[in-house]
Design a protein around this motif. Sequence first.
Motif, PDB file in Angstrom:
ATOM      1  N   LYS A   1      -4.949  37.115  -1.704  1.00 50.16           N
ATOM      2  CA  LYS A   1      -5.460  37.452  -0.369  1.00 50.16           C
ATOM      3  C   LYS A   1      -5.790  36.150   0.353  1.00 50.16           C
ATOM      4  CE  LYS A   1      -5.828  41.808  -1.678  1.00 50.16           C
ATOM      5  NZ  LYS A   1      -4.874  42.793  -1.240  1.00 50.16           N
ATOM      6  N   THR A   2      -5.492  36.128   1.604  1.00 52.53           N
ATOM      7  CA  THR A   2      -5.931  34.981   2.385  1.00 52.53           C
ATOM      8  C   THR A   2      -6.985  35.439   3.380  1.00 52.53           C
ATOM      9  OG1 THR A   2      -4.104  35.337   3.891  1.00 52.53           O
ATOM     10  CG2 THR A   2      -3.782  33.671   2.209  1.00 52.53           C
ATOM     11  N   LEU A   3      -7.987  34.617   3.534  1.00 48.00           N
ATOM     12  CA  LEU A   3      -9.077  34.976   4.429  1.00 48.00           C
ATOM     13  C   LEU A   3      -9.665  33.706   5.032  1.00 48.00           C
ATOM     14  CD1 LEU A   3     -12.246  35.645   2.344  1.00 48.00           C
ATOM     15  CD2 LEU A   3     -10.074  35.290   1.217  1.00 48.00           C
ATOM     16  N   VAL A   4     -10.573  33.903   5.946  1.00 49.10           N
ATOM     17  CA  VAL A   4     -11.206  32.772   6.611  1.00 49.10           C
ATOM     18  C   VAL A   4     -12.701  32.830   6.343  1.00 49.10           C
ATOM     19  CG1 VAL A   4     -11.631  31.660   8.827  1.00 49.10           C
ATOM     20  CG2 VAL A   4      -9.444  32.796   8.415  1.00 49.10           C
ATOM     21  N   ILE A   5     -13.230  31.736   5.764  1.00 46.51           N
ATOM     22  CA  ILE A   5     -14.674  31.659   5.577  1.00 46.51           C
ATOM     23  C   ILE A   5     -15.183  30.476   6.389  1.00 46.51           C
ATOM     24  CG2 ILE A   5     -16.579  31.459   3.938  1.00 46.51           C
ATOM     25  CD1 ILE A   5     -14.803  32.549   1.775  1.00 46.51           C
ATOM     26  N   ASP A   6     -16.063  30.768   7.294  1.00 48.51           N
ATOM     27  CA  ASP A   6     -16.633  29.733   8.167  1.00 48.51           C
ATOM     28  C   ASP A   6     -15.554  28.853   8.800  1.00 48.51           C
ATOM     29  OD1 ASP A   6     -19.130  30.641   7.650  1.00 48.51           O
ATOM     30  OD2 ASP A   6     -19.613  29.137   6.132  1.00 48.51           O
ATOM     31  N   GLY A   7     -14.473  29.456   9.214  1.00 46.96           N
ATOM     32  CA  GLY A   7     -13.419  28.707   9.890  1.00 46.96           C
ATOM     33  C   GLY A   7     -12.408  28.077   8.961  1.00 46.96           C
ATOM     34  N   HIS A   8     -12.690  28.048   7.638  1.00 42.54           N
ATOM     35  CA  HIS A   8     -11.726  27.478   6.691  1.00 42.54           C
ATOM     36  C   HIS A   8     -10.811  28.582   6.172  1.00 42.54           C
ATOM     37  CE1 HIS A   8     -14.129  23.828   6.526  1.00 42.54           C
ATOM     38  NE2 HIS A   8     -15.198  24.605   6.372  1.00 42.54           N
ATOM     39  N   GLU A   9      -9.513  28.305   6.206  1.00 40.83           N
ATOM     40  CA  GLU A   9      -8.594  29.276   5.635  1.00 40.83           C
ATOM     41  C   GLU A   9      -8.555  29.081   4.138  1.00 40.83           C
ATOM     42  OE1 GLU A   9      -4.777  29.384   7.396  1.00 40.83           O
ATOM     43  OE2 GLU A   9      -5.543  30.319   9.228  1.00 40.83           O
ATOM     44  N   VAL A  10      -8.823  30.148   3.394  1.00 41.53           N
ATOM     45  CA  VAL A  10      -8.847  30.043   1.942  1.00 41.53           C
ATOM     46  C   VAL A  10      -8.043  31.181   1.344  1.00 41.53           C
ATOM     47  CG1 VAL A  10     -11.084  28.894   1.851  1.00 41.53           C
ATOM     48  CG2 VAL A  10     -10.992  31.379   1.783  1.00 41.53           C
ATOM     49  N   SER A  11      -7.638  30.975   0.077  1.00 41.05           N
ATOM     50  CA  SER A  11      -6.929  32.060  -0.596  1.00 41.05           C
ATOM     51  C   SER A  11      -7.751  32.523  -1.782  1.00 41.05           C
ATOM     52  CB  SER A  11      -5.555  31.578  -1.057  1.00 41.05           C
ATOM     53  OG  SER A  11      -5.709  30.499  -1.945  1.00 41.05           O
ATOM     54  N   ALA A  12      -7.525  33.758  -2.173  1.00 42.97           N
ATOM     55  CA  ALA A  12      -8.307  34.323  -3.268  1.00 42.97           C
ATOM     56  C   ALA A  12      -7.470  35.326  -4.023  1.00 42.97           C
ATOM     57  CB  ALA A  12      -9.547  35.007  -2.702  1.00 42.97           C
ATOM     58  N   ARG A  13      -7.870  35.584  -5.252  1.00 44.26           N
ATOM     59  CA  ARG A  13      -7.232  36.658  -6.015  1.00 44.26           C
ATOM     60  C   ARG A  13      -7.856  37.975  -5.568  1.00 44.26           C
ATOM     61  NH1 ARG A  13      -8.357  32.899  -9.583  1.00 44.26           N
ATOM     62  NH2 ARG A  13     -10.229  33.968 -10.354  1.00 44.26           N
TER      63      ARG A  13
ATOM     64  N   GLY B   1      -9.778  41.297  -5.709  1.00 48.90           N
ATOM     65  CA  GLY B   1     -10.884  41.683  -6.575  1.00 48.90           C
ATOM     66  C   GLY B   1     -11.984  40.642  -6.653  1.00 48.90           C
ATOM     67  N   GLN B   2     -11.706  39.432  -6.162  1.00 50.57           N
ATOM     68  CA  GLN B   2     -12.757  38.415  -6.161  1.00 50.57           C
ATOM     69  C   GLN B   2     -13.778  38.738  -5.083  1.00 50.57           C
ATOM     70  OE1 GLN B   2     -10.580  34.548  -5.932  1.00 50.57           O
ATOM     71  NE2 GLN B   2     -12.022  33.963  -7.544  1.00 50.57           N
ATOM     72  N   THR B   3     -15.019  38.338  -5.328  1.00 52.80           N
ATOM     73  CA  THR B   3     -16.039  38.566  -4.308  1.00 52.80           C
ATOM     74  C   THR B   3     -16.045  37.403  -3.320  1.00 52.80           C
ATOM     75  OG1 THR B   3     -17.775  37.429  -5.527  1.00 52.80           O
ATOM     76  CG2 THR B   3     -17.481  39.773  -5.990  1.00 52.80           C
ATOM     77  N   ILE B   4     -16.653  37.650  -2.163  1.00 57.11           N
ATOM     78  CA  ILE B   4     -16.745  36.601  -1.145  1.00 57.11           C
ATOM     79  C   ILE B   4     -17.473  35.393  -1.720  1.00 57.11           C
ATOM     80  CG2 ILE B   4     -17.709  36.008   1.120  1.00 57.11           C
ATOM     81  CD1 ILE B   4     -17.495  38.986   1.837  1.00 57.11           C
ATOM     82  N   LEU B   5     -18.522  35.678  -2.495  1.00 53.81           N
ATOM     83  CA  LEU B   5     -19.328  34.589  -3.053  1.00 53.81           C
ATOM     84  C   LEU B   5     -18.496  33.700  -3.977  1.00 53.81           C
ATOM     85  CD1 LEU B   5     -22.274  33.477  -3.268  1.00 53.81           C
ATOM     86  CD2 LEU B   5     -22.474  34.819  -5.360  1.00 53.81           C
ATOM     87  N   GLU B   6     -17.719  34.330  -4.869  1.00 54.04           N
ATOM     88  CA  GLU B   6     -16.869  33.567  -5.797  1.00 54.04           C
ATOM     89  C   GLU B   6     -15.920  32.657  -5.024  1.00 54.04           C
ATOM     90  OE1 GLU B   6     -15.363  35.797  -9.627  1.00 54.04           O
ATOM     91  OE2 GLU B   6     -15.564  37.234  -7.991  1.00 54.04           O
ATOM     92  N   VAL B   7     -15.275  33.237  -4.034  1.00 51.24           N
ATOM     93  CA  VAL B   7     -14.280  32.487  -3.280  1.00 51.24           C
ATOM     94  C   VAL B   7     -14.958  31.343  -2.511  1.00 51.24           C
ATOM     95  CG1 VAL B   7     -12.486  32.646  -1.511  1.00 51.24           C
ATOM     96  CG2 VAL B   7     -12.866  34.550  -3.080  1.00 51.24           C
ATOM     97  N   ALA B   8     -16.087  31.649  -1.901  1.00 51.94           N
ATOM     98  CA  ALA B   8     -16.795  30.628  -1.127  1.00 51.94           C
ATOM     99  C   ALA B   8     -17.192  29.464  -2.017  1.00 51.94           C
ATOM    100  CB  ALA B   8     -18.017  31.244  -0.463  1.00 51.94           C
ATOM    101  N   ARG B   9     -17.724  29.767  -3.203  1.00 50.13           N
ATOM    102  CA  ARG B   9     -18.175  28.691  -4.088  1.00 50.13           C
ATOM    103  C   ARG B   9     -17.000  27.873  -4.614  1.00 50.13           C
ATOM    104  NH1 ARG B   9     -23.777  30.951  -6.815  1.00 50.13           N
ATOM    105  NH2 ARG B   9     -24.877  30.827  -4.831  1.00 50.13           N
ATOM    106  N   GLU B  10     -15.883  28.551  -4.850  1.00 47.39           N
ATOM    107  CA  GLU B  10     -14.690  27.825  -5.279  1.00 47.39           C
ATOM    108  C   GLU B  10     -14.280  26.804  -4.222  1.00 47.39           C
ATOM    109  OE1 GLU B  10     -12.467  31.210  -8.009  1.00 47.39           O
ATOM    110  OE2 GLU B  10     -11.531  30.563  -6.135  1.00 47.39           O
ATOM    111  N   HIS B  11     -14.616  27.099  -2.963  1.00 46.88           N
ATOM    112  CA  HIS B  11     -14.223  26.206  -1.880  1.00 46.88           C
ATOM    113  C   HIS B  11     -15.406  25.415  -1.341  1.00 46.88           C
ATOM    114  CE1 HIS B  11     -10.849  29.016  -2.118  1.00 46.88           C
ATOM    115  NE2 HIS B  11     -10.120  28.022  -1.638  1.00 46.88           N
ATOM    116  N   ASN B  12     -16.410  25.264  -2.201  1.00 48.33           N
ATOM    117  CA  ASN B  12     -17.587  24.453  -1.873  1.00 48.33           C
ATOM    118  C   ASN B  12     -18.330  24.911  -0.623  1.00 48.33           C
ATOM    119  OD1 ASN B  12     -17.316  22.739  -4.086  1.00 48.33           O
ATOM    120  ND2 ASN B  12     -15.712  21.587  -2.994  1.00 48.33           N
ATOM    121  N   ILE B  13     -18.280  26.197  -0.377  1.00 48.19           N
ATOM    122  CA  ILE B  13     -19.094  26.734   0.715  1.00 48.19           C
ATOM    123  C   ILE B  13     -20.298  27.400   0.063  1.00 48.19           C
ATOM    124  CG2 ILE B  13     -19.187  28.395   2.625  1.00 48.19           C
ATOM    125  CD1 ILE B  13     -16.060  28.011   2.751  1.00 48.19           C
ATOM    126  N   ASP B  14     -21.472  26.931   0.378  1.00 47.40           N
ATOM    127  CA  ASP B  14     -22.656  27.423  -0.318  1.00 47.40           C
ATOM    128  C   ASP B  14     -23.255  28.626   0.406  1.00 47.40           C
ATOM    129  OD1 ASP B  14     -24.599  27.309  -2.385  1.00 47.40           O
ATOM    130  OD2 ASP B  14     -26.027  26.636  -0.860  1.00 47.40           O
TER     131      ASP B  14
END
Lengths: 237, 558
Positions: A8-20, A22-35
Amino acid sequence: MSPAADVKTLVIDGHEVSARAGQTILEVAREHNIDIPTLCHLDGLSDVGACRLCVVEIKGVNKLLPACVTTVFEGMEVTTVTERLTKHRKTILELLFAERNHICSVCVSNGHCELQTLGQQQGVTHVGLPYRNPELPVDASHERFTLDHNRCILCTRCVRVCAEIEGAHVWDVMGRGIDSMIISDLNEPWGESSCTRCGKCVQVCPTGALFDKSKIGSDHPKYPDFLPYLKQMREAQ
Amino acid sequence: MTIEELDQIAESVHAENAKFDHEINVCMGTGCLSQHSDKLRDELTNVVAASGKKAFVRRTGCMGLCAAGPLVLVDPEETLYQHVNAAHAEAVVASLGGEPIAALQCNLREHFDQQVHVVLENSGHIDPEKIDDYIARDGYQALVKALTEMSPNEVIQQITESGLRGRGGGGYPTGLKWGTVAKASGDLKYVICNGDEGDPGAFMDRSVLESDPQRVLEGMCIAAYAVGASKGYVYVRAEYPLAVARLTNCLRDARRRGLLGNNICNTPFSFDVEIRLGAGAFVCGEETALIASIEGKRGTPKPRPPYPAVSGLWGKPTLINNVETFANIAPIIRKGGKWFACMGSERSKGTKVFALTGKITNTGLVEVPMGISLRQIIEGIGGGVPDGHTFKAVQTGGPSGGCLPTELLDIGVSYDALLKVGAMMGSGGMIVMDDTSCMVNVARFFIEFCMTESCGKCIPCRAGTAQMHTLLTRICAGHGTMADLDLLVDLCGTIKETSLCGLGQTAPNPVLSTLKYFKNEYIDHIVHKRCAAGVCNIEAPSAVEPPPTTTASLEVLA
């Protein structure tokens, strides 16, 4: 489903990120150093969505949703810091500080407390709410550890680590609402309970509610990082 | 069981009833029972036997007008007697076939004429402990029809077409919910009936379960067929012993008649229902907490999604509906979704049962078409505020709802209209307040309720409601400041937006709605140190030294 569709691709705080999927927003955010601030969440434990600090705004969704239990979807647009969110986070932290007796200067966890750290991070300089100042007991019946209910924020990390990782399920919650309390077994003194003395609950406790007796008056950092490794090793077997 | 067999049972019941010239229906719901309607029934039975008159004394469920209980309805004359006790039995029996007793007669035509009974169509007319009485009034026709003539999809289609929305408070479209559970994959699915009615002043579900339990069960069976469930639970409060007893009886009778169990009506459809008792936690009315409670866990809500429709009881797809929702199903299947959709307002179809309580003349249960104005319910059907007092506010939706003033009495009751003005439909509690009520104190009462009923899992609800209660108590005591009021509003915002479940998300509603419509009363308490209604005990202003709002600094953090 093809493997490609699982991404899945999504945008967190303006950053485009990808995720598997079933992952939670928190997991994905932390993987991309968004606290995203959390208190009840801990890597390696199940999520309960109780502390409400990790609530985020999602475009097209009216409600604020907790990042720790909300799974990502394709095209999701997440905002983790807004004026509204910061205000709520500060209020929630204030509610915690005023709920029981959190006096950092005389707390064994001073300097290593997640609540204290979050208070600093979120800029909680004052508590505008009336302090409740409850008179709560301290259970020092255990030979190695102490439970100080005054510092407890009822995150239930101890309950979960004991039930899910240690498999002893010594801890649970009794009572309702503002009178809720952490109890060992059927509300027996900790020292007389079925506790296995593993100390995992002490390591995962975010505040000074659970502490090692030998650390009184000294520095008492906690090391909850063992959890993901332990889980990984167990799952590998 | 086939339609013909049902008709046979109905015929035999009618034939039995035809042997009597009169039927004396005695209300034996909780309200009338508390005034010894059981003794009244025994006395009536004895007197009838002694008199030799061809009359039949029947135990029935709630007749609605609880304020005038114990109630006795004499058929076929349709004479309603109020405040009847055992001493009146001789007179009631003597009057059969002659002039009714004027002193006991209840002439509240306007109370009944404005109502439309769908859910309550059998209440007060059948013996809730006799399944044949229910069958004689078209009971189980809908189930047999659904099982033998309709596909599960067609059933869901009818429900969708009816526009029925969940009667527990949320107002989620029932057809859509059923469709979701039906589509969810899983070999095992559950149907749960939510009878954990906990709003202060609400007793709709209790009355339905006490007066017509078979109707709820029939609704559950049809739902189970539609979504493909094989097991059902009725979650009902242990505080409703009569409802539990009648439900237990109802399940046993339905099993004996082959309407519950394996291969119902000789079709492959099997379904059975168990009763689970709630231990008195208000939050267990929230669906995920209710499911946790049935699983034997602590009754605390879980974050949704996943919704129970996908992962509910023991992780299986689960359909969960309120008692009143299930009670609407049988008539919809029997008469068609279109018939139901003809009643009510544009987006809220059908009828709604309300429990009218508080400062109102005709306390009791009423069923009205959606869209009817609050004024019609309160002043028309309810008979207005008694004892020469003036109406001040009506609280709808229990602790999650709001208090509405006189100016809003002309809005029609529907899910959307009530939400728009800061209240909500809720499960149907309607508490009327007059000029002797202090709205600040009312808000404090509801917040106290939410505080003690909060499960304690999430912080905003656990600590937030407690803080709101402290602030409101302070204002009620005349110690509040305008800063406290601002703090209160801020807290409302955070609790509403960040709480985990519906309890917390709606807990600030009583405060927000009273602040919106009765702000002058807050100002009165804070600035003028007086409570116009005379409810709050405020000391003389000179004697009060208002303590400053605690603003302690966290030295360590700074």
